[in-house]
Design an enzyme around this catalytic site. Structure first.
Site, short mmCIF file in Angstrom:
data_model
loop_
_atom_site.label_atom_id
_atom_site.label_comp_id
_atom_site.label_asym_id
_atom_site.label_seq_id
_atom_site.Cartn_x
_atom_site.Cartn_y
_atom_site.Cartn_z
N LYS A 156 -23.46 2.68 -8.67
CA LYS A 156 -22.69 1.58 -8.06
C LYS A 156 -22.22 0.66 -9.19
O LYS A 156 -23.00 0.41 -10.14
CB LYS A 156 -23.56 0.78 -7.09
CG LYS A 156 -24.09 1.61 -5.91
CD LYS A 156 -23.02 1.88 -4.86
CE LYS A 156 -23.58 2.76 -3.76
NZ LYS A 156 -22.64 3.00 -2.68
N LYS A 158 -19.29 1.82 -6.52
CA LYS A 158 -19.17 3.19 -6.01
C LYS A 158 -18.04 3.99 -6.66
O LYS A 158 -18.05 5.21 -6.61
CB LYS A 158 -19.06 3.22 -4.49
CG LYS A 158 -17.93 2.45 -3.86
CD LYS A 158 -17.82 2.68 -2.34
CE LYS A 158 -19.06 2.69 -1.57
NZ LYS A 158 -18.91 3.00 -0.14
N LYS A 182 -26.30 11.06 -6.90
CA LYS A 182 -25.34 11.44 -5.85
C LYS A 182 -24.00 10.78 -6.11
O LYS A 182 -23.93 9.60 -6.43
CB LYS A 182 -25.89 11.02 -4.48
CG LYS A 182 -24.91 11.23 -3.34
CD LYS A 182 -25.47 10.76 -2.01
CE LYS A 182 -24.39 10.74 -0.95
NZ LYS A 182 -23.36 9.73 -1.24
N ASP A 184 -20.57 9.08 -4.80
CA ASP A 184 -20.28 8.34 -3.58
C ASP A 184 -19.27 9.10 -2.74
O ASP A 184 -18.57 9.99 -3.26
CB ASP A 184 -19.80 6.92 -3.88
CG ASP A 184 -20.61 5.93 -3.04
OD1 ASP A 184 -20.96 4.86 -3.54
OD2 ASP A 184 -20.91 6.28 -1.88
N GLU A 185 -19.16 8.71 -1.46
CA GLU A 185 -18.36 9.52 -0.52
C GLU A 185 -16.88 9.51 -0.90
O GLU A 185 -16.15 10.44 -0.58
CB GLU A 185 -18.53 9.02 0.92
CG GLU A 185 -18.02 7.64 1.22
CD GLU A 185 -18.95 6.55 0.74
OE1 GLU A 185 -20.07 6.87 0.28
OE2 GLU A 185 -18.56 5.37 0.81
N HIS A 274 -22.32 14.32 3.70
CA HIS A 274 -22.10 12.88 3.93
C HIS A 274 -21.28 12.76 5.21
O HIS A 274 -20.41 13.59 5.46
CB HIS A 274 -21.36 12.28 2.73
CG HIS A 274 -21.43 10.78 2.73
ND1 HIS A 274 -20.75 10.01 3.64
CD2 HIS A 274 -22.13 9.92 1.94
CE1 HIS A 274 -21.02 8.73 3.41
NE2 HIS A 274 -21.85 8.64 2.39
N ARG A 275 -21.54 11.71 5.99
CA ARG A 275 -20.90 11.63 7.32
C ARG A 275 -19.84 10.53 7.41
O ARG A 275 -19.51 10.07 8.50
CB ARG A 275 -21.97 11.40 8.38
CG ARG A 275 -22.77 10.13 8.15
CD ARG A 275 -23.76 9.86 9.27
NE ARG A 275 -24.50 8.62 9.03
CZ ARG A 275 -25.28 8.03 9.91
NH1 ARG A 275 -25.45 8.57 11.11
NH2 ARG A 275 -25.90 6.91 9.61
N HIS A 307 -26.95 12.65 6.42
CA HIS A 307 -27.27 11.23 6.58
C HIS A 307 -27.53 10.91 8.05
O HIS A 307 -26.76 11.33 8.92
CB HIS A 307 -26.10 10.37 6.08
CG HIS A 307 -25.93 10.40 4.60
ND1 HIS A 307 -25.96 9.27 3.82
CD2 HIS A 307 -25.72 11.43 3.75
CE1 HIS A 307 -25.79 9.60 2.55
NE2 HIS A 307 -25.64 10.91 2.48
N LYS A 314 -27.95 -1.59 6.03
CA LYS A 314 -26.72 -2.35 6.28
C LYS A 314 -25.81 -1.72 7.34
O LYS A 314 -24.81 -2.31 7.75
CB LYS A 314 -25.93 -2.48 4.97
CG LYS A 314 -25.32 -1.15 4.51
CD LYS A 314 -24.62 -1.29 3.17
CE LYS A 314 -23.93 0.02 2.80
NZ LYS A 314 -23.36 0.02 1.45
N SER A 361 -30.19 6.27 4.07
CA SER A 361 -29.43 5.59 3.03
C SER A 361 -28.62 4.45 3.64
O SER A 361 -28.34 4.47 4.83
CB SER A 361 -28.47 6.60 2.38
OG SER A 361 -27.56 5.97 1.53
N GLY A 362 -28.29 3.47 2.78
CA GLY A 362 -27.36 2.42 3.25
C GLY A 362 -28.02 1.07 3.25
O GLY A 362 -28.69 0.69 4.21
N GLY A 363 -27.89 0.33 2.15
CA GLY A 363 -28.47 -1.01 2.10
C GLY A 363 -29.97 -1.00 1.85
O GLY A 363 -30.68 -1.95 2.14
N GLY A 386 -27.50 0.68 -4.37
CA GLY A 386 -27.43 -0.73 -4.79
C GLY A 386 -28.83 -1.28 -5.01
O GLY A 386 -29.06 -2.13 -5.88
C1 CAP Z 1 -25.13 3.67 0.35
C2 CAP Z 1 -23.84 4.47 0.41
C3 CAP Z 1 -23.84 5.53 1.49
C4 CAP Z 1 -24.21 5.03 2.84
C5 CAP Z 1 -23.60 5.95 3.91
C6 CAP Z 1 -22.64 3.56 0.60
O1 CAP Z 1 -25.06 2.82 -0.75
O2 CAP Z 1 -23.63 5.15 -0.80
O3 CAP Z 1 -22.52 6.06 1.50
O4 CAP Z 1 -25.59 5.10 2.95
O5 CAP Z 1 -24.07 5.54 5.16
O6 CAP Z 1 -21.61 3.92 0.04
O7 CAP Z 1 -22.80 2.60 1.34
P1 CAP Z 1 -26.10 1.59 -0.81
P2 CAP Z 1 -24.97 6.52 6.04
O8 CAP Z 1 -27.49 2.20 -0.87
O9 CAP Z 1 -25.78 0.84 -2.06
O10 CAP Z 1 -25.88 0.79 0.43
O11 CAP Z 1 -26.09 6.90 5.13
O12 CAP Z 1 -25.40 5.67 7.21
O13 CAP Z 1 -24.12 7.66 6.43
MG MG Z 2 -21.70 5.87 -0.32
#
Ligand code: CAP
Ligand code: MG
Length: 438
Positions: A156, A158, A182, A184-185, A274-275, A307, A314, A361-363, A386
């Site tokens: 990050k 991202k 990983k 990022d998407e 990734h979704r 995921h 978050k 994952s996510g926050g 993050g």
């Molecule tokens: C998380 C993340 C993931 C999300 C996707 C982002 O980063 O890389 O893509 O977790 O959501 O881009 O937000 P942080 P989910 O850890 O910095 O938040 O896993 O719900 O599909």
């Molecule tokens: Mg991501």
């Protein structure tokens, strides 16, 4: 003269046979439309019917008509189960299944809301699919991680690092104790971070980190793109000794994922799914397609990791939904699970289809880990992104703090207690505490 025949698709005393594919829908009829007319439209438009009776109707049409057979009032709407004869479905073809049970029906004026909640896939349908290549045991063996969560992080910010900077962040992540780096998407290949350069530089850093730690290190590198590009990128990963390919499965679509599932079998690549974009159709509890349905489709096609959310991070996803997703991805047999759904979910026997590793994952940051483990356990891939790069002492200290939080929970010690002797965890708790980011 009446010209509609929707209610021919409704039979509340119907008992499905074992080869029927069954769907669970939530629906709200539009004003002036009865429940029976509404559910008849759902079964009709998703199978053999249309809006008017027809001049030519072959006898065999009966064998391709769906039947709405269980209708129950719930809140402001109704739930209904619809059974589909197996002959409706093209073996091994998920896009065609979606065109049927998740197609026109969402646009019908006769419904105010419609949600495809769950699907029960008969053996006669799932036998045409490989399912996951590795299964959770296979992924644990690959990384030599026996019990604790497998760990990973996304660099990050991202998107924006050069390929070299990206690989350097990867090295710090791996040296902090994480197994996986990983993408990022939304990072695939950009002028400042070309895919072929990133995977080569990350391979060099992976080898360096493996040598210095003695542990297995790998990466979820994002091949998302047109299918021919994904095939080329999968080949490049294989040639550099990578063991995974990451795909944004919603933006690539079922056809792309199915094609790459075959390619990844040949290259022995585990698929990380990734979704991104799922919340465009699964977030509204009254309309759209549930994440549960998407998860079942991805397990059927055969991704290895998917995921499912964190509950406390978050992004949206209630405790019931996230626990359901974990169950649907990992159990062999499901019988009318109720967690988080007022209506029991459909039974499912997964037979030869291996489990998928749920990814949380996510926050996420170290202070949230006890709550996540209390909900999901340790048989997960935990991504803290993050939550490590934002550590006051940087990425490597952040990864160490997350590892310390895992250790603490696994020896049933509070984070605060464990932090007394682990400075990186203490520093993480000073910055984030146990805060739920939004
Ligand atoms: C998380 C993340 C993931 C999300 C996707 C982002 O980063 O890389 O893509 O977790 O959501 O881009 O937000 P942080 P989910 O850890 O910095 O938040 O896993 O719900 O599909
Ligand atoms: Mg991501």
């Amino acid at each position: 003269m009446p010209f509609e025949w929707y209610t021919d698709f409704v039979n509340t005393s119907y008992r499905p046979n074992k080869t029927d594919l069954k769907c669970l829908f939530y629906f709200e009829p539009a004003k002036g439309i009865s429940v029976k007319e509404a559910v008849g439209r759902i079964a009709s438009e998703s199978s053999a019917g249309t809006w008017t009776t027809l001049a030519r109707m072959p006898k065999r049409i009966k064998g391709t008509m769906a039947t709405a057979f269980e209708i129950e009032k719930s809140g402001g709407g109704h739930y209904a189960k619809v059974a589909y004869p197996i002959d409706l479905w093209d073996p091994g073809n998920v896009p065609q299944l979606l065109s049927g049970i998740a197609g026109n029906i969402f646009g019908m004026k006769a419904l105010d809301n419609l949600r495809l909640v769950d699907v029960s896939l008969p053996q006669a349908y799932i036998r045409h699919f490989r399912g996951p290549q590795f299964g959770i045991d296979g992924l644990r063996k690959l990384l030599k991680v026996k019990k604790r969560p497998i760990t990973g992080a996304v660099p990050k910010p991202k998107i924006g690092f050069s390929a070299r900077e990206h690989a350097e962040v990867g090295y710090e992540t791996w040296m902090g104790g994480f197994e996986l780096l990983k993408d990022d998407e939304n990072l695939t290949s950009t002028s400042f971070n070309k895919f072929e350069e990133r995977i080569m530089l990350c391979a060099k850093m992976r080898d360096k980190a493996e040598k210095e730690t003695g542990d297995r290190k790998s990466a979820l590198l994002n091949i998302t793109g047109p299918t021919d590009v994904m095939i080329k990128r999968a080949r490049m990963l294989h040639d550099l000794g990578w063991e995974y390919a990451m795909i944004d499965v919603v933006t690539c679509g079922a056809a792309g994922v199915q094609t790459l599932r075959e390619i990844c079998q040949d290259y022995h690549l585990a698929i990380h799914a990734h979704r991104a974009m799922h919340a465009s159709f699964d977030r509204n509890p009254k309309h759209g397609i549930s994440m549960l349905f998407l998860a079942k489709m991805m397990r059927l096609i055969g991704v290895d990791q998917l995921h499912i959310g964190t509950v406390v991070g978050k992004l949206v996803g209630t405790k019931g939904e996230v626990m359901n997703l974990e169950k649907e991805l990992t159990a062999r047999v499901l019988r009318g699970e109720k967690t988080g759904h007022e209506f029991p979910l459909l039974n499912q026997k997964w037979n030869h289809i291996k489990p998928v590793l749920p990814t949380s994952s996510g926050g996420v940051h170290p202070g949230l880990l006890p709550e996540i483990f209390d909900i999901l356990g340790y048989d997960i891939l935990l991504l803290v992104s993050g939550g490590i790069h934002g550590h006051p002492k940087g990425t490597r200290a952040g990864a160490k703090a997350a590892m310390q939080a895992i250790e603490a929970h696994m020896v049933h010690t509070s984070l605060e207690e464990y932090a007394k002797k682990h400075i990186e965890l203490r520093q993480a708790l000073e910055k984030w505490g146990h805060k739920h980011p939004r």
